[in-house]
Motif scaffolding. Sequence first.
Motif, short mmCIF file in Angstrom:
data_model
loop_
_atom_site.label_atom_id
_atom_site.label_comp_id
_atom_site.label_asym_id
_atom_site.label_seq_id
_atom_site.Cartn_x
_atom_site.Cartn_y
_atom_site.Cartn_z
N GLU A 21 51.88 -32.22 -22.54
CA GLU A 21 52.66 -33.06 -23.43
C GLU A 21 54.07 -32.51 -23.61
N LEU A 22 54.99 -33.41 -23.73
CA LEU A 22 56.34 -33.10 -24.20
C LEU A 22 56.52 -33.90 -25.48
N PHE A 23 57.28 -33.35 -26.40
CA PHE A 23 57.47 -33.99 -27.70
C PHE A 23 58.93 -34.38 -27.88
N TYR A 24 59.15 -35.50 -28.55
CA TYR A 24 60.49 -36.03 -28.80
C TYR A 24 60.59 -36.48 -30.25
N VAL A 25 61.82 -36.53 -30.77
CA VAL A 25 62.07 -37.11 -32.09
C VAL A 25 62.65 -38.49 -31.82
N THR A 26 61.99 -39.51 -32.35
CA THR A 26 62.42 -40.89 -32.14
C THR A 26 62.68 -41.57 -33.47
N HIS A 27 63.31 -42.71 -33.40
CA HIS A 27 63.55 -43.54 -34.59
C HIS A 27 63.37 -44.99 -34.16
N PRO A 28 62.74 -45.81 -35.00
CA PRO A 28 62.49 -47.21 -34.63
C PRO A 28 63.76 -48.00 -34.30
N LYS A 29 64.89 -47.62 -34.87
CA LYS A 29 66.13 -48.36 -34.63
C LYS A 29 66.90 -47.86 -33.41
N ALA A 30 66.44 -46.78 -32.78
CA ALA A 30 67.12 -46.22 -31.61
C ALA A 30 66.36 -46.61 -30.34
N PRO A 31 67.09 -47.01 -29.29
CA PRO A 31 66.43 -47.45 -28.06
C PRO A 31 65.78 -46.32 -27.26
N LYS A 32 66.19 -45.07 -27.51
CA LYS A 32 65.59 -43.94 -26.80
C LYS A 32 65.48 -42.75 -27.75
N ALA A 33 64.84 -41.69 -27.28
CA ALA A 33 64.62 -40.50 -28.12
C ALA A 33 65.94 -39.92 -28.61
N LEU A 34 65.95 -39.47 -29.86
CA LEU A 34 67.15 -38.87 -30.44
C LEU A 34 67.26 -37.39 -30.10
N LEU A 35 66.13 -36.69 -30.08
CA LEU A 35 66.08 -35.26 -29.75
C LEU A 35 64.90 -35.00 -28.83
N GLY A 36 65.06 -34.00 -27.97
CA GLY A 36 63.96 -33.59 -27.12
C GLY A 36 64.42 -33.43 -25.69
N PRO A 37 63.57 -32.97 -24.86
CA PRO A 37 62.15 -32.69 -25.05
C PRO A 37 61.91 -31.36 -25.75
N PHE A 38 60.70 -31.24 -26.30
CA PHE A 38 60.23 -30.00 -26.92
C PHE A 38 58.87 -29.67 -26.31
N LEU A 39 58.56 -28.38 -26.22
CA LEU A 39 57.26 -27.96 -25.69
C LEU A 39 56.17 -27.99 -26.74
N SER A 40 56.53 -27.92 -28.01
CA SER A 40 55.51 -27.92 -29.06
C SER A 40 55.82 -28.97 -30.12
N GLN A 41 54.77 -29.42 -30.76
CA GLN A 41 54.92 -30.38 -31.84
C GLN A 41 55.65 -29.74 -33.02
N ALA A 42 55.42 -28.44 -33.23
CA ALA A 42 56.09 -27.74 -34.34
C ALA A 42 57.61 -27.75 -34.16
N ASP A 43 58.09 -27.54 -32.93
CA ASP A 43 59.52 -27.59 -32.68
C ASP A 43 60.07 -29.00 -32.90
N ALA A 44 59.31 -30.00 -32.46
CA ALA A 44 59.73 -31.39 -32.67
C ALA A 44 59.78 -31.72 -34.16
N GLU A 45 58.83 -31.19 -34.94
CA GLU A 45 58.85 -31.40 -36.39
C GLU A 45 60.09 -30.77 -37.00
N CYS A 46 60.50 -29.59 -36.51
CA CYS A 46 61.76 -28.98 -36.99
C CYS A 46 62.92 -29.92 -36.67
N GLY A 47 62.91 -30.51 -35.48
CA GLY A 47 63.95 -31.46 -35.11
C GLY A 47 63.97 -32.68 -36.01
N ARG A 48 62.79 -33.15 -36.38
CA ARG A 48 62.69 -34.30 -37.29
C ARG A 48 63.29 -33.95 -38.64
N VAL A 49 63.01 -32.75 -39.12
CA VAL A 49 63.56 -32.30 -40.41
C VAL A 49 65.07 -32.20 -40.32
#
Length: 95
Positions: A21-49
């Motif tokens: 798995e690769l993890f990304y930070v997305t938003h419903p109003k954005a056509p593609k991922a805002l941040l990523g890729p990340f190797l872990s969900q924890a890193d992606a959660e930091c990106g979301r914050v």
Amino acid sequence: MKIQNGASALTGSACPNKATELFYVTHPKAPKALLGPFLSQADAECGRVVMRSAGAQVTACLVDSIDELARWHAINNGQIVRAFAGADRKGVSHE
């Protein structure tokens, strides 16, 4: 290149690394991922914050393999968001 069973096979850093798995930070109003890729969900959660957006969410993407360049980007992205989130100073693990 290494000869194996009469055929050439890639070895060393030229071989893609396996990943599930690769993890990304997305938003419903954005056509593609805002941040990523990340190797872990924890890193992606930091990106979301770090995004500070109520609608931002972590999305997982299944992959068969990951090459060295993509792995480097994912590791680098994780280090950057952890630094911005202050996670490195709080003892959050890397990867």
